[in-house]
Design a protein around this motif. Sequence first.
Motif, PDB file in Angstrom:
ATOM      1  N   ARG A   4       0.835  -1.207   0.000  1.00  0.00           N
ATOM      2  CA  ARG A   4       0.000   0.000   0.000  1.00  0.00           C
ATOM      3  C   ARG A   4       0.864   1.248   0.000  1.00  0.00           C
ATOM      4  N   GLN A 160      -7.551   3.295  -4.598  1.00  0.00           N
ATOM      5  CA  GLN A 160      -8.786   2.673  -4.134  1.00  0.00           C
ATOM      6  C   GLN A 160      -8.727   1.160  -4.273  1.00  0.00           C
ATOM      7  N   TYR A 161      -8.289   0.735  -5.465  1.00  0.00           N
ATOM      8  CA  TYR A 161      -8.175  -0.705  -5.699  1.00  0.00           C
ATOM      9  C   TYR A 161      -7.238  -0.969  -6.868  1.00  0.00           C
ATOM     10  N   GLU A 163      -6.785  -3.893  -9.998  1.00  0.00           N
ATOM     11  CA  GLU A 163      -7.432  -4.990 -10.709  1.00  0.00           C
ATOM     12  C   GLU A 163      -6.387  -5.771 -11.496  1.00  0.00           C
ATOM     13  N   ARG A 178     -10.015  -8.182  -7.982  1.00  0.00           N
ATOM     14  CA  ARG A 178      -9.926  -6.803  -7.517  1.00  0.00           C
ATOM     15  C   ARG A 178      -9.381  -6.850  -6.098  1.00  0.00           C
ATOM     16  N   ARG A 180      -8.751  -4.560  -2.922  1.00  0.00           N
ATOM     17  CA  ARG A 180      -9.046  -3.292  -2.241  1.00  0.00           C
ATOM     18  C   ARG A 180      -7.819  -2.863  -1.456  1.00  0.00           C
TER      19      ARG A 180
END
Length: 181
Positions: A4, A160-161, A163, A178, A180
């Motif tokens: 992240r 946000q996410y 994919e 996906r 998150r």
Amino acid sequence: MNYRHLFFLLFLLELTSAFTTAAGGASEFPVPPPAPNRLFYIQRSNDANTVIYEANVTAGQHLNAEDPVHVYWIRYAEQGQRESLSMFQWKMAYGYKHKPLAQSDNSFEIHLNAFKKRPIWVDLHQGKPVALTTINGRKACLRKVFVQLDSDSGLLPKVQYIELFGTDPGAGTPVYERIRV
């Protein structure tokens, strides 16, 4: 540093791009033209610029042991030109670390600098380069990564996410996940 934080840093590095979110998500972005050694590509919601990952295949039909994957931009948001990554972009975001796999002298495990937790295995299968990873709990050929940014996050974009798009290597059916953030 977890993925992240690395993705956050990745997008912070791209502040020179316009932070406009494309309505409709990943389907609104250009698809890079086919290339025989294409493994996968990464697109982000802030602009159409695309990072391309291609196998570095030698004349003897082996992956280059020192540099098995070429990584570069297609700058669609500018004039569609091909452009090298900066050293900073390579080290902090789009580059990778690799190691040969023990069972083969022509297969490598790579870890993207911005997403080290999920390995990608690069190999030649029937003479064609492939990038395999785990997508939605299944081994799959990775084709595309799309990163959705929060358009209201200002100068410090928030992911946000993510994919992952791929295909089942046996059946050829689409595989999707996906994540998150």
